[in-house]
Design a protein around this motif. Structure first.
Motif, PDB file in Angstrom:
ATOM      1  N   GLY A 229      -8.045   5.209 -20.911  1.00  0.00           N
ATOM      2  CA  GLY A 229      -6.756   4.936 -21.545  1.00  0.00           C
ATOM      3  C   GLY A 229      -6.417   5.915 -22.657  1.00  0.00           C
ATOM      4  O   GLY A 229      -5.254   6.067 -23.035  1.00  0.00           O
ATOM      5  N   GLU A 230      -7.420   6.616 -23.177  1.00  0.00           N
ATOM      6  CA  GLU A 230      -7.188   7.582 -24.244  1.00  0.00           C
ATOM      7  C   GLU A 230      -6.415   8.802 -23.749  1.00  0.00           C
ATOM      8  O   GLU A 230      -5.763   9.497 -24.537  1.00  0.00           O
ATOM      9  CB  GLU A 230      -8.540   8.016 -24.845  1.00  0.00           C
TER      10      GLU A 230
ATOM     11  N   VAL B 252      -9.882   8.639 -33.466  1.00  0.00           N
ATOM     12  CA  VAL B 252     -10.871   7.821 -32.752  1.00  0.00           C
ATOM     13  C   VAL B 252     -12.266   7.951 -33.354  1.00  0.00           C
ATOM     14  O   VAL B 252     -13.199   7.297 -32.888  1.00  0.00           O
ATOM     15  CB  VAL B 252     -10.898   8.196 -31.257  1.00  0.00           C
TER      16      VAL B 252
ATOM     17  N   TYR C 187     -15.874  10.751 -25.069  1.00  0.00           N
ATOM     18  CA  TYR C 187     -15.062   9.558 -25.349  1.00  0.00           C
ATOM     19  C   TYR C 187     -13.994   9.363 -24.263  1.00  0.00           C
ATOM     20  O   TYR C 187     -13.729   8.238 -23.830  1.00  0.00           O
ATOM     21  CB  TYR C 187     -14.419   9.703 -26.730  1.00  0.00           C
TER      22      TYR C 187
ATOM     23  N   VAL D 145     -15.407   7.836 -21.102  1.00  0.00           N
ATOM     24  CA  VAL D 145     -15.707   6.406 -21.212  1.00  0.00           C
ATOM     25  C   VAL D 145     -14.435   5.582 -21.366  1.00  0.00           C
ATOM     26  O   VAL D 145     -14.378   4.414 -20.931  1.00  0.00           O
ATOM     27  CB  VAL D 145     -16.658   6.166 -22.408  1.00  0.00           C
ATOM     28  N   ASN D 146     -13.375   6.157 -21.953  1.00  0.00           N
ATOM     29  CA  ASN D 146     -12.130   5.423 -22.231  1.00  0.00           C
ATOM     30  C   ASN D 146     -10.953   6.131 -21.573  1.00  0.00           C
ATOM     31  O   ASN D 146     -10.255   6.941 -22.210  1.00  0.00           O
ATOM     32  CB  ASN D 146     -11.894   5.316 -23.741  1.00  0.00           C
TER      33      ASN D 146
END
Length: 654
Positions: free
Chosen positions: A65-66, A48, A59, A62-63
């Motif tokens: 789905g990660e 990423v 990260y 904020v995401n």
């Protein structure tokens, strides 16, 4: 530092990220080996484009789905139907018949597949039990509990649908009997599927399943630290019935957990539970899963004899020395290996030949006793009269008592002769293959423009793809067998066991990335096949030419010297390879070729024909026709080709 401490010690940055994962999603990875976590999480961090663990935590926030991608990377779901087929064959032929004979027909049969991933091992157990019991008794009696921490893998396992490639190694009759075709590939028989119950279970935190007859946990423990393994094995002992079996992966040995499990067959990693005879003892054991209990003070003589007998029959030679330096015991393998007898027991170890042959033991014993840590004395060569040479792996391990006091030391002598020889043969074969490949590649690139007939062989090369694929698969199988041999030999202590488990973890990680490398492998196979075929044609052509052919590089050094050149000038190829052509002492006036060779090697790449007076290796004078031809590739000159033949022979001058 102890092996367990090394495994569990994570950097502060990684520890912070693991704590975030636990608090945010309930996944507790603190019991996993730090080195494995760093590799797997580091892969996602690079993918990423983050700079470190702290940046990656931002990260994740904020995401969301990660999280799924990260957990799929950490939880390596590498499995297959009847993985390690010979081990499953042993379970089918020995374990299951004995287990069924011990269970009354009126009682249910309970199986737990821990760390089931996408369900292949749970369904493998179902196939074996259905075959042993018959369909009706299987549906009436069998319950298979399949658990994992990965919800996505469990969802896939519940569907019981697999591609055709997943069952390609199964016998045709098994596939036809236990699978049905559908749009997605093949689905496990629904009537047998109902006996398999999938659920989420964290082996580190959640309560175990109880009253289990067969517990399958293959290559799951090796991801945990030594302390976490001890807790999980404590729960496994509680889960199993006294007559139950534990089936582990090929890298999981349980050498240091003899108070929980005893080997039923070490080769196939099948173990039996060490029963707890008193109710109070069983309850204490179940209520304290976070530490191993010391039952040495109150265990019965029967178990003491069992432990002593098992240690005496160990294939690894072991000698026990007390804190005063006196020999306490030597197992059967050690007595045979070093010709030790009853009179040697109780003697000071320095009085015995084994204290300095095959390796000096006294310094290692002293260091292990002082540091309280295992001491690896390495591999030593040992030759005895009338016996073949051997290579022994020698390890000195301190034996700790209550309060961590050093009671003495245990010296292990593991015979790794076969592994060392196999490893040496493997490295030499690999080196030879790499050298041959580089030489073939260089030769083909230089000569690919010299004969238009070689270009027509491309179509023929394509027909041998399947043969090359088969060869590659055989080499991969050989590598796996060598690795398996290595893993079975490295059983001397807990530190080596941890290293072995780490290697197995890395192997499965490499397997999980195999699909990413498939395209590159195909291209490499095609090129290797092309080189192989071109080399055959090249050797055949040059070996049968009656013309003397010499190939020079752009520095005018000899790169190829065919048999006809050897016959003409009396020098072998190995004598001239890499030598500047103009420095050769042969019957040809090589100095007169200087201008022609420069013209061929230059940018113009001009060819030249000359006739020179020469003397062959038999002393005959003759006129030699020499053709100096530029060696071109990709529009550039990379050297020169000299083609030489006799025009006519002159009689020796009187």
């Amino acid at each position: 530092m102890a092996a367990g401490s090394q495994e569990s010690q994570a950097s502060p940055e990684l520890a912070g990220l693991l704590e975030y994962l636990r608090s945010a999603r309930g996944f507790d990875f603190t019991g996993y080996k730090a080195a494995s976590l760093e590799r797997r999480i580091g892969k996602r961090v690079k993918t990423v484009g983050c700079d470190g663990y702290a940046d990656y935590q931002d990260y994740l926030e904020v995401n969301p789905g990660e999280f799924t991608e990260l957990f799929n990377t950490i939880l390596i779901n590498v499995t297959a139907f009847f993985r390690d087929r010979e081990a499953w064959d042993y379970v089918a032929s020995d374990v299951i018949p004995t287990m069924l004979a011990d269970i009354p027909e009126s009682e249910p049969i309970r199986v737990w597949s821990a760390g089931c991933a996408s369900g292949e091992e749970a369904y493998s157990a179902a196939i074996l039990l259905a075959g042993a019991l018959g369909g009706n008794d299987y549906r009436r009696r069998v319950k298979i509990y399949a658990t994992d921490i990965d919800d996505e893998a469990l969802a896939s396992a519940r569907l019981a649908t697999y591609p055709v490639a997943a069952v390609k190694d199964l016998p045709k009759e098994i596939v036809e009997k236990y699978f049905e075709p559908n749009a997605g590939g093949l689905v496990f028989r629904p009537d047998l599927r109902r006996s398999v119950i999938f659920g989420r279970n964290d082996l580190v935190q959640d309560a175990p399943i109880s009253r289990v007859d067969l517990l399958i946990s293959r290559n799951t423990l090796m991801y945990f630290t030594a302390e976490t393994q001890a807790r999980v094995l404590t729960q496994f002992n509680f889960s199993l019935k006294d007559t139950g079996y534990l089936f582990l992966g090929k890298s999981e040995m349980l050498i240091t957990h003899s108070d929980l499990f005893t080997p039923h067959d070490m080769k196939w990693r099948v173990f039996r539970k060490v029963p707890r005879t008193a109710l109070r003892e069983r309850m204490t054991f179940a209520g304290q899963p976070h530490r191993l209990l010391d039952f040495a003070a109150d265990e019965s003589g029967r178990y003491a004899q069992l432990r002593e007998g098992a240690a005496d029959m160990s294939p690894v030679a072991q000698i026990a020395v007390d804190a005063e330096g006196f020999v306490v015991s030597a197992n059967q393998a050690a007595r045979k290996l070093f010709d030790l007898g009853p009179a040697d027991m109780g003697r000071p170890v320095q009085d015995l030949e084994v204290s300095y042959q095959p390796v000096e033991l006294r310094a290692g014993i002293q260091q292990a006793s002082q540091d309280g840590q295992p001491v690896d004395l390495g591999r030593v060569d040992w030759v005895r009269p009338g016996q073949p040479p051997r290579v022994l792996q020698v390890t000195v391990v301190p034996v700790l008592g209550g309060g961590q006091a050093v009671l003495g030391t245990s010296i292990g002598f593991e015979d790794v002769t076969a592994f060392v020889r196999l490893d040496a043969d493997h490295r030499e074969s690999r080196r030879q293959l790499e050298t041959a490949y580089e030489e073939l590649q260089s030769t083909v690139e230089e000569l690919e423009t010299t004969n238009e007939e070689l270009q027509s062989t491309n179509e023929e090369l394509e027909t041998t793809n399947e043969e090359l694929q088969s060869t590659v698969e055989e080499l991969e199988t050989t590598n796996e067998e060598l690795q398996s041999t290595n893993e079975e030999l490295e059983t001397t202590n807990e530190e080596l066991q941890s290293t072995n488990e780490e290697l197995e973890t890395m192997n499965e990680e490499l397997q999980s990335t195999n699909e990413e490398l498939e395209t590159m492998n195909e291209e490499q196979r095609s090129r290797a096949l092309e080189l192989d075929r071109l080399n055959i044609f090249l050797e055949g052509i040059l070996g049968n030419l009656e013309l003397a052919v010499v190939v020079l590089d752009d520095s005018q050094q000899v790169q190829l010297w065919n048999p006809a050149a050897t016959d003409m000038w009396g020098l072998r190829e190995d004598e001239v390879a890499g030598v500047h052509f103009l420095s050769l002492d042969i019957g040809l006036p090589v100095g007169e070729l200087r201008d022609a060779m420069r013209a061929a090697v230059g940018n113009g790449g001009a060819g030249t024909d000359l006739v020179l007076e020469a003397v062959n290796r038999r002393g005959r004078t003759f006129e030699c026709s020499v053709r100096v031809q530029p060696l071109r590739a990709n529009g550039k000159s990379h050297g020169a080709i000299l083609i030489m033949a006799e025009s006519r022979v002159r009689a020796p001058a009187e």
